[in-house]
Design a protein around this motif. Structure first.
Motif, PDB file in Angstrom:
ATOM      1  N   TYR A  62       0.836  -1.203   0.000  1.00  0.00           N
ATOM      2  CA  TYR A  62       0.000   0.000   0.000  1.00  0.00           C
ATOM      3  C   TYR A  62       0.866   1.247   0.000  1.00  0.00           C
ATOM      4  O   TYR A  62       0.773   2.083  -0.895  1.00  0.00           O
ATOM      5  CB  TYR A  62      -0.945  -0.012   1.198  1.00  0.00           C
ATOM      6  CG  TYR A  62      -1.802   1.242   1.359  1.00  0.00           C
ATOM      7  CD1 TYR A  62      -2.244   1.974   0.253  1.00  0.00           C
ATOM      8  CD2 TYR A  62      -2.173   1.684   2.625  1.00  0.00           C
ATOM      9  CE1 TYR A  62      -3.031   3.117   0.412  1.00  0.00           C
ATOM     10  CE2 TYR A  62      -2.963   2.818   2.793  1.00  0.00           C
ATOM     11  CZ  TYR A  62      -3.383   3.538   1.691  1.00  0.00           C
ATOM     12  OH  TYR A  62      -4.150   4.676   1.843  1.00  0.00           O
ATOM     13  N   SER A 220     -13.424   8.695  -3.956  1.00  0.00           N
ATOM     14  CA  SER A 220     -12.902   7.350  -4.218  1.00  0.00           C
ATOM     15  C   SER A 220     -13.774   6.610  -5.221  1.00  0.00           C
ATOM     16  O   SER A 220     -13.266   5.903  -6.099  1.00  0.00           O
ATOM     17  CB  SER A 220     -12.817   6.556  -2.906  1.00  0.00           C
ATOM     18  OG  SER A 220     -11.788   7.049  -2.087  1.00  0.00           O
ATOM     19  N   PRO A 242      -7.715  -5.384  -7.951  1.00  0.00           N
ATOM     20  CA  PRO A 242      -6.467  -4.636  -8.117  1.00  0.00           C
ATOM     21  C   PRO A 242      -5.762  -4.996  -9.421  1.00  0.00           C
ATOM     22  O   PRO A 242      -5.807  -6.156  -9.867  1.00  0.00           O
ATOM     23  CB  PRO A 242      -5.630  -5.068  -6.904  1.00  0.00           C
ATOM     24  CG  PRO A 242      -6.633  -5.524  -5.891  1.00  0.00           C
ATOM     25  CD  PRO A 242      -7.746  -6.139  -6.683  1.00  0.00           C
ATOM     26  N   ARG A 245      -1.216  -1.285 -10.288  1.00  0.00           N
ATOM     27  CA  ARG A 245      -0.682   0.046 -10.595  1.00  0.00           C
ATOM     28  C   ARG A 245       0.133   0.582  -9.424  1.00  0.00           C
ATOM     29  O   ARG A 245      -0.105   0.261  -8.267  1.00  0.00           O
ATOM     30  CB  ARG A 245      -1.824   1.015 -10.924  1.00  0.00           C
ATOM     31  CG  ARG A 245      -2.520   0.722 -12.227  1.00  0.00           C
ATOM     32  CD  ARG A 245      -3.735   1.595 -12.414  1.00  0.00           C
ATOM     33  NE  ARG A 245      -4.733   1.385 -11.359  1.00  0.00           N
ATOM     34  CZ  ARG A 245      -5.954   1.911 -11.373  1.00  0.00           C
ATOM     35  NH1 ARG A 245      -6.329   2.702 -12.359  1.00  0.00           N
ATOM     36  NH2 ARG A 245      -6.793   1.653 -10.378  1.00  0.00           N
ATOM     37  N   ARG A 246       1.092   1.449  -9.788  1.00  0.00           N
ATOM     38  CA  ARG A 246       1.964   2.047  -8.769  1.00  0.00           C
ATOM     39  C   ARG A 246       1.997   3.560  -9.012  1.00  0.00           C
ATOM     40  O   ARG A 246       2.451   4.021 -10.055  1.00  0.00           O
ATOM     41  CB  ARG A 246       3.362   1.431  -8.830  1.00  0.00           C
ATOM     42  CG  ARG A 246       3.346  -0.083  -8.616  1.00  0.00           C
ATOM     43  CD  ARG A 246       4.711  -0.706  -8.716  1.00  0.00           C
ATOM     44  NE  ARG A 246       5.576  -0.394  -7.592  1.00  0.00           N
ATOM     45  CZ  ARG A 246       5.513  -0.995  -6.404  1.00  0.00           C
ATOM     46  NH1 ARG A 246       4.614  -1.926  -6.166  1.00  0.00           N
ATOM     47  NH2 ARG A 246       6.349  -0.653  -5.438  1.00  0.00           N
ATOM     48  N   TYR A 247       1.497   4.299  -8.033  1.00  0.00           N
ATOM     49  CA  TYR A 247       1.306   5.750  -8.155  1.00  0.00           C
ATOM     50  C   TYR A 247       2.440   6.492  -7.459  1.00  0.00           C
ATOM     51  O   TYR A 247       2.698   6.282  -6.268  1.00  0.00           O
ATOM     52  CB  TYR A 247      -0.022   6.163  -7.518  1.00  0.00           C
ATOM     53  CG  TYR A 247      -1.231   5.828  -8.344  1.00  0.00           C
ATOM     54  CD1 TYR A 247      -1.940   6.820  -9.017  1.00  0.00           C
ATOM     55  CD2 TYR A 247      -1.681   4.509  -8.461  1.00  0.00           C
ATOM     56  CE1 TYR A 247      -3.064   6.508  -9.785  1.00  0.00           C
ATOM     57  CE2 TYR A 247      -2.793   4.192  -9.220  1.00  0.00           C
ATOM     58  CZ  TYR A 247      -3.477   5.204  -9.876  1.00  0.00           C
ATOM     59  OH  TYR A 247      -4.583   4.894 -10.630  1.00  0.00           O
ATOM     60  N   ARG A 266      -6.499   4.754  -3.341  1.00  0.00           N
ATOM     61  CA  ARG A 266      -5.693   3.542  -3.525  1.00  0.00           C
ATOM     62  C   ARG A 266      -5.974   2.510  -2.447  1.00  0.00           C
ATOM     63  O   ARG A 266      -5.736   1.314  -2.648  1.00  0.00           O
ATOM     64  CB  ARG A 266      -4.197   3.870  -3.558  1.00  0.00           C
ATOM     65  CG  ARG A 266      -3.782   4.791  -4.675  1.00  0.00           C
ATOM     66  CD  ARG A 266      -4.394   4.438  -6.003  1.00  0.00           C
ATOM     67  NE  ARG A 266      -4.968   5.629  -6.648  1.00  0.00           N
ATOM     68  CZ  ARG A 266      -6.035   5.613  -7.430  1.00  0.00           C
ATOM     69  NH1 ARG A 266      -6.671   4.494  -7.668  1.00  0.00           N
ATOM     70  NH2 ARG A 266      -6.491   6.728  -7.958  1.00  0.00           N
ATOM     71  N   THR A 269      -8.809   0.775  -4.353  1.00  0.00           N
ATOM     72  CA  THR A 269      -8.492   0.084  -5.603  1.00  0.00           C
ATOM     73  C   THR A 269      -7.371  -0.933  -5.447  1.00  0.00           C
ATOM     74  O   THR A 269      -7.113  -1.718  -6.366  1.00  0.00           O
ATOM     75  CB  THR A 269      -8.096   1.089  -6.697  1.00  0.00           C
ATOM     76  OG1 THR A 269      -6.922   1.809  -6.283  1.00  0.00           O
ATOM     77  CG2 THR A 269      -9.224   2.081  -6.961  1.00  0.00           C
ATOM     78  N   ASP A 271      -4.103  -0.330  -5.129  1.00  0.00           N
ATOM     79  CA  ASP A 271      -2.868   0.067  -5.801  1.00  0.00           C
ATOM     80  C   ASP A 271      -1.847   0.583  -4.785  1.00  0.00           C
ATOM     81  O   ASP A 271      -2.176   0.889  -3.643  1.00  0.00           O
ATOM     82  CB  ASP A 271      -3.159   1.151  -6.841  1.00  0.00           C
ATOM     83  CG  ASP A 271      -4.093   0.653  -7.925  1.00  0.00           C
ATOM     84  OD1 ASP A 271      -3.813  -0.416  -8.490  1.00  0.00           O
ATOM     85  OD2 ASP A 271      -5.104   1.331  -8.200  1.00  0.00           O
ATOM     86  N   THR A 272      -0.612   0.720  -5.250  1.00  0.00           N
ATOM     87  CA  THR A 272       0.491   1.130  -4.381  1.00  0.00           C
ATOM     88  C   THR A 272       0.768   2.621  -4.491  1.00  0.00           C
ATOM     89  O   THR A 272       0.751   3.180  -5.592  1.00  0.00           O
ATOM     90  CB  THR A 272       1.769   0.355  -4.753  1.00  0.00           C
ATOM     91  OG1 THR A 272       1.504  -1.048  -4.646  1.00  0.00           O
ATOM     92  CG2 THR A 272       2.925   0.721  -3.831  1.00  0.00           C
ATOM     93  N   VAL A 273       1.031   3.240  -3.344  1.00  0.00           N
ATOM     94  CA  VAL A 273       1.405   4.652  -3.271  1.00  0.00           C
ATOM     95  C   VAL A 273       2.893   4.718  -2.956  1.00  0.00           C
ATOM     96  O   VAL A 273       3.334   4.229  -1.916  1.00  0.00           O
ATOM     97  CB  VAL A 273       0.602   5.385  -2.177  1.00  0.00           C
ATOM     98  CG1 VAL A 273       1.029   6.852  -2.096  1.00  0.00           C
ATOM     99  CG2 VAL A 273      -0.892   5.265  -2.437  1.00  0.00           C
TER     100      VAL A 273
END
Length: 552
Positions: A62, A220, A242, A245-247, A266, A269, A271-273
């Motif tokens: 995360y 969201s 999921p 994706r990587r934000y 995220r 969803t 996804d990774t922050v």
């Protein structure tokens, strides 16, 4: 044109299935704070419900920084433990404020979610504030505790505050370890306050913008909807799973771009922050894109401009699939330079318009729209209505400039402890007066500028953005700012501050001729400052116009 119309029709068709009766994003109209507002029918009712659901995401990453990696499961456990510690050690409960004063870290996000477990209100203070500004923020929202990184803990000590300060580096790990396994819960209503963030204060003292659980859950859901819409365009099914994706997060968490529209969605969803830490350096950030295989990046225009100072071919940027310009206006010239140099910008460059009070973007320009019409900031997103009004509050015809007004489930509750400012900004029908000027044409919004930036020259309205865009087309100009200065006869005249690498290599006459070829005579700056010094900007990339001046 036909292709664009066909794509719009396809988008409308897909959106209709998603938002129509029985669709996963079915829209309905409900009364919200006395006004009829479109909302998602099948929605969660609080951020705490989002946190509870995130437990199922397990061992996926995360939050990632240079110092720490935290999975969704680890975050869920830590948020519960920290909430229990804050409740039992400091008596924090529903409605109490928890101050956060720090640079971007996983602990910033962890503190935000711990507050949601208690029904407390996290307050994101600007991490770049001076001590006097911090004192103002503390007095204004009166937090029970402040959670800070080590650097800001020292700054808090300078203020002499008696509010307990917990450090992210030392105190939080200890408290989480001590209270692990506890998960406090509280009953929450949709319109309970969920967060306070401060306006940039570019035209006066910052105001505390209060967003509700309804606001932030809706944001969201908007991001989930765009995922479903994108899948529909590709002819793929969507079930919310999921996608890996990587934000990249380069904007501050005390701003809606990174909190409301990145870190919080995220958690939903899966996804990774990924946090970029320290001062922005193009090489360092591009290496991070490589090493973490970043897929999505929302940058402020200043950062994007700095990328162009390095050789982008020396980096593996193949993972980047989406790139947007947010938080401050971007010139068409910058957009074109990015398309020429940054591969992802050729097919995936977007821009948007919004403000802290609107909670998320009110309009978004798709890559195709932006390429065909670089002046637009796009069309309204789902659930948003935009009107352009005259000073008397009347809606003006298409193509006529006026104040941009917004109504949506994302718009703030109001300003903290400031009923007068709230009443001046939000009318009884929940329309937000943004203070920004623009016009609508063929369903697309175009910006003119801030009302406070407006230059009144001899009866003519002059908006700085238009002139700045013209100046930025000059190959020697790195950035520019246009302001109004007093004039005995005209009231105000136009002045320009132009940043270049070598001030000796460019003359006022050359710049004057450059602008005169593009704009009406009364928009051509009469006074100039050519300098190598960068413009003063706040943490979100907006120029601090109140700090700009030009000599006699």
């Amino acid at each position: 044109m036909t292709k664009a119309v066909d794509l719009q029709a396809l988008a409308a068709q897909i959106a209709g299935k998603l938002t129509g009766p029985g669709g996963p994003f079915e829209m309905t109209v409900e009364e919200v704070l006395g006004a009829k507002i479109p909302v998602f029918r099948n929605r969660r009712r609080s951020l705490l419900e989002l946190l509870e659901a995130s437990r199922e995401l397990g061992d996926r990453d995360y939050l990632v920084s240079a110092e720490k990696r935290m999975t969704f499961a680890e975050h869920y456990e830590a948020a519960g433990a920290l909430a229990a510690a804050l409740a039992q050690r400091y008596g924090i409960g529903k409605g109490d404020r928890i101050g956060i004063l720090a640079a971007n870290t996983p602990e910033w996000v962890l503190t935000f979610w711990a507050a949601q477990r208690l029904g407390a209100i996290p307050v994101g203070y600007n991490a770049w504030w001076a001590p006097q500004e911090v004192v103002y923020g503390l007095d204004h929202t009166q937090p029970v505790v402040v959670i800070a990184d080590a650097k800001r803990a020292e700054l808090l000590a300078q203020t002499g505050t008696r509010i307990p300060v917990l450090t992210m580096e030392r105190d939080l790990p200890t408290l989480v370890e001590e209270y692990v396994g506890e998960y406090p819960e509280i009953a929450l209503a949709e319109d309970d306050p969920a967060c306070i963030l401060y306006t940039s204060g570019t035209t006066g003292r910052p105001k505390g913008v209060v967003h509700s659980h309804r606001n932030m859950v809706a944001v969201s859901d908007y991001h989930r909807f765009t995922d479903a819409l994108a899948a529909g365009f590709r002819g793929l099914p969507w079930d919310g799973s999921p996608t890996g994706r990587r934000y990249l997060t380069t904007s501050p968490l005390f701003h809606i771009a990174s909190l409301h529209n990145l870190a919080v969605p995220r958690l939903v969803t899966g996804d990774t922050v990924v946090f970029q830490t320290g001062a922005f350096e193009a090489d360092k950030v591009l290496r991070l894109v490589e090493s973490e295989r970043i897929t999505n990046w929302a940058a402020v225009p200043t950062m994007a401009s700095r990328l162009l100072a390095v050789d982008l071919t020396q980096y593996d940027l193949s993972s980047l699939a989406a790139f947007s310009l947010n938080a401050a206006p971007s010139s068409p010239a910058l957009q074109q330079r990015l398309r020429e140099r940054l591969p992802v910008a050729q097919v995936a460059l977007t821009t948007s318009y919004g403000c802290t009070e609107s909670g998320t973007a009110a309009t978004v320009a798709t890559p195709m729209e932006l390429a065909a019409d670089p002046e637009t900031v796009g069309r309204t997103i789902i659930g948003v209505a935009v009107e352009v009004r005259d000073p008397e509050g009347n809606v003006v015809p298409d193509g006529t400039e006026g104040e941009i007004c917004i109504r949506s489930p994302y718009v703030m509750l109001g300003y903290w402890n400031d009923e007068a400012a709230t009443a001046a900004s939000i009318d009884p029908d929940r329309w937000l007066r943004t203070g920004d000027f623009g016009y609508v044409s063929e369903g697309k919004l175009y910006m003119a500028g801030r009302r406070s930036d407006l230059i009144l020259r001899g009866g003519e309205n002059v908006y700085p953005t238009e002139i700045e865009n013209a100046l930025d087309e000059h190959p020697a100009v790195l950035e520019s700012a246009v302001i109004g200065v007093p004039h005995e006869d005209l009231g105000q005249e136009v002045a320009a501050i132009v940043v270049v690498a070598d001030p000796e290599a460019l003359t006022e006459d050359e710049l004057r001729d450059h602008v005169a070829q593009r704009l009406a005579y009364f928009k051509v700056p009469a006074r100039w400052l050519i300098t190598a010094d960068a413009l003063p900007r706040n943490a979100t990339g907006k120029v601090l116009r109140r700090e700009l001046s030009i000599g006699d």
